[in-house]
Design an enzyme around this catalytic site. Structure first.
Site, PDB file in Angstrom:
ATOM      1  N   ASP A 125     -41.216  20.922 -74.068  1.00  7.09           N
ATOM      2  CA  ASP A 125     -41.146  20.769 -72.652  1.00  7.09           C
ATOM      3  C   ASP A 125     -41.719  19.313 -72.343  1.00  7.09           C
ATOM      4  O   ASP A 125     -42.931  18.922 -72.744  1.00  7.09           O
ATOM      5  CB  ASP A 125     -41.987  21.772 -71.985  1.00  7.09           C
ATOM      6  CG  ASP A 125     -41.840  21.940 -70.562  1.00  7.09           C
ATOM      7  OD1 ASP A 125     -41.619  20.824 -70.008  1.00  7.09           O
ATOM      8  OD2 ASP A 125     -41.786  22.937 -69.916  1.00  7.09           O
ATOM      9  N   ASN A 133     -39.228  12.774 -61.689  1.00  9.27           N
ATOM     10  CA  ASN A 133     -38.334  12.679 -60.592  1.00  9.27           C
ATOM     11  C   ASN A 133     -38.777  12.113 -59.238  1.00  9.27           C
ATOM     12  O   ASN A 133     -37.938  11.651 -58.425  1.00  9.27           O
ATOM     13  CB  ASN A 133     -37.418  13.957 -60.618  1.00  9.27           C
ATOM     14  CG  ASN A 133     -36.511  14.165 -61.859  1.00  9.27           C
ATOM     15  OD1 ASN A 133     -36.119  13.219 -62.360  1.00  9.27           O
ATOM     16  ND2 ASN A 133     -36.258  15.592 -62.150  1.00  9.27           N
ATOM     17  N   HIS A 138     -34.130  10.711 -59.656  1.00  7.46           N
ATOM     18  CA  HIS A 138     -33.503  11.762 -60.453  1.00  7.46           C
ATOM     19  C   HIS A 138     -32.653  10.713 -61.730  1.00  7.46           C
ATOM     20  O   HIS A 138     -32.630  11.124 -62.815  1.00  7.46           O
ATOM     21  CB  HIS A 138     -32.435  12.503 -59.946  1.00  7.46           C
ATOM     22  CG  HIS A 138     -33.332  13.781 -59.075  1.00  7.46           C
ATOM     23  ND1 HIS A 138     -33.647  14.817 -59.903  1.00  7.46           N
ATOM     24  CD2 HIS A 138     -33.458  13.882 -57.927  1.00  7.46           C
ATOM     25  CE1 HIS A 138     -34.293  15.546 -59.006  1.00  7.46           C
ATOM     26  NE2 HIS A 138     -34.140  15.050 -57.794  1.00  7.46           N
ATOM     27  N   ASP A 142     -33.026  11.230 -65.684  1.00  8.02           N
ATOM     28  CA  ASP A 142     -31.942  11.558 -66.552  1.00  8.02           C
ATOM     29  C   ASP A 142     -32.131  10.487 -67.769  1.00  8.02           C
ATOM     30  O   ASP A 142     -32.032  10.756 -68.942  1.00  8.02           O
ATOM     31  CB  ASP A 142     -30.661  10.907 -65.689  1.00  8.02           C
ATOM     32  CG  ASP A 142     -30.133  12.194 -65.003  1.00  8.02           C
ATOM     33  OD1 ASP A 142     -30.967  13.230 -64.956  1.00  8.02           O
ATOM     34  OD2 ASP A 142     -29.486  12.399 -64.045  1.00  8.02           O
ATOM     35  N   GLU A 168     -35.707  20.198 -68.371  1.00 11.08           N
ATOM     36  CA  GLU A 168     -36.510  19.156 -69.302  1.00 11.08           C
ATOM     37  C   GLU A 168     -37.142  20.150 -70.322  1.00 11.08           C
ATOM     38  O   GLU A 168     -37.995  19.584 -71.369  1.00 11.08           O
ATOM     39  CB  GLU A 168     -37.807  18.738 -68.768  1.00 11.08           C
ATOM     40  CG  GLU A 168     -38.927  19.420 -68.212  1.00 11.08           C
ATOM     41  CD  GLU A 168     -38.832  20.293 -66.976  1.00 11.08           C
ATOM     42  OE1 GLU A 168     -39.711  20.809 -66.317  1.00 11.08           O
ATOM     43  OE2 GLU A 168     -37.714  20.445 -66.484  1.00 11.08           O
TER      44      GLU A 168
END
Length: 218
Positions: A125, A133, A138, A142, A168
C-alpha cells in the site's frame, strides 16, 4: 472461423478451405490442357490465379485478426497505468495456485509452471497516496504509481507476480518463498521505493489447508 479458436486451428481450416477452393479450377486446368483450345487454357489459368490471390488476401486478413486478438488479450490482462497484471489476472493466478496446491496445476500462466509450496502473499500500500493526489493532482499520483511499480518489479525475482489490486494497493504472489525468505525480499522492495514515496507491506504464508484467497484476505 470461431473467435475462440487458436491460431493453429484457424490455419488448418484455412488450408482445408484453400484445398477445396483450388480443387475445381485445377481440374479445369487439367481438362483444358488435355485438349487443344488455347482460350480454355487461359480461362483455367486465370481462374486459378484469381482464387489464389483471394486466398492469399484472406490469409493476410487472418494474420491481422490474430494480431489484434493477441493485443486485446494482453490489454484485458494488464493494468493500463502501471503495465502490471490487473485484478482479473490476479484472480486467475490465485485460481492456478489453488489448483496446484490441490495437485492440479492446470494450464501454464504468465509466470510459467507453478512451484507453490511454500507460498507467501503480500499486500503493498503506497503511503499517503491521497495526500499526493490532493496536493499535486491526479497526474502526479499516476506518475508516482508508475514510478514505484517499475522500481518494485526490478527488485523482485522472475517468478513473483506483482498485480494491481486497486487504487494504490498491490498484491504480490511469491510461490516457493516461505515467511523467513519473503521478509528480506520484501524489505528490498520497500527500500527500492523511490523517494519521497514510502510503502507499507504486510505478508502471510499460506497455512495447510488454506486457499490462496484466504491467505490474501488474511
Amino acid at each position: 472461423i470461431g473467435p475462440h479458436e487458436d491460431g493453429g486451428n484457424q490455419r488448418y481450416r484455412l488450408a482445408g478451405l484453400a484445398s477445396s477452393a483450388m480443387l475445381v479450377p485445377l481440374m479445369l486446368v487439367i481438362a483444358a490442357w488435355s485438349g487443344s483450345e488455347a482460350p480454355a487454357r487461359r480461362i483455367a489459368l486465370g481462374t486459378v490465379i484469381v482464387i489464389a490471390l483471394v486466398l492469399w488476401r484472406f490469409r493476410l486478413l487472418l494474420d491481422v485478426v490474430e494480431g489484434q486478438s493477441t493485443r486485446l488479450a494482453v490489454l484485458a490482462r494488464t493494468d493500463a497505468l502501471t503495465g502490471l497484471p490487473n485484478r482479473r489476472t490476479l484472480d486467475h493466478e490465485l485460481d492456478r495456485l489453488d489448483r496446484a496446491s490441490a495437485g492440479d496445476p492446470g494450464p501454464a500462466g504468465p509466470t510459467g509452471p507453478l512451484t507453490t509450496a511454500p507460498l507467501t502473499i503480500a499486500m503493498l500500500d503506497l503511503d499517503r497516496f491521497k495526500d499526493c493526489n490532493d496536493q499535486h493532482g491526479h497526474q502526479a499520483g499516476d506518475r508516482a504509481l508508475a514510478h514505484c511499480t517499475r522500481a518494485w518489479r526490478a527488485a523482485l525475482p522472475p517468478d513473483a507476480t506483482l498485480a494491481r489490486y486497486g487504487g494504490e494497493e498491490f498484491a504480490l504472489l511469491l510461490p516457493g518463498h516461505d515467511h523467513d525468505h519473503a521478509g528480506p525480499l520484501l524489505e528490498r522492495v520497500r527500500a527500492a521505493t523511490p523517494a519521497p514515496h514510502t510503502v507499507s507491506i504486510g505478508h502471510s504464508q499460506q497455512r495447510p489447508g488454506e486457499t490462496p484467497y484466504a491467505t490474501l484476505n488474511r
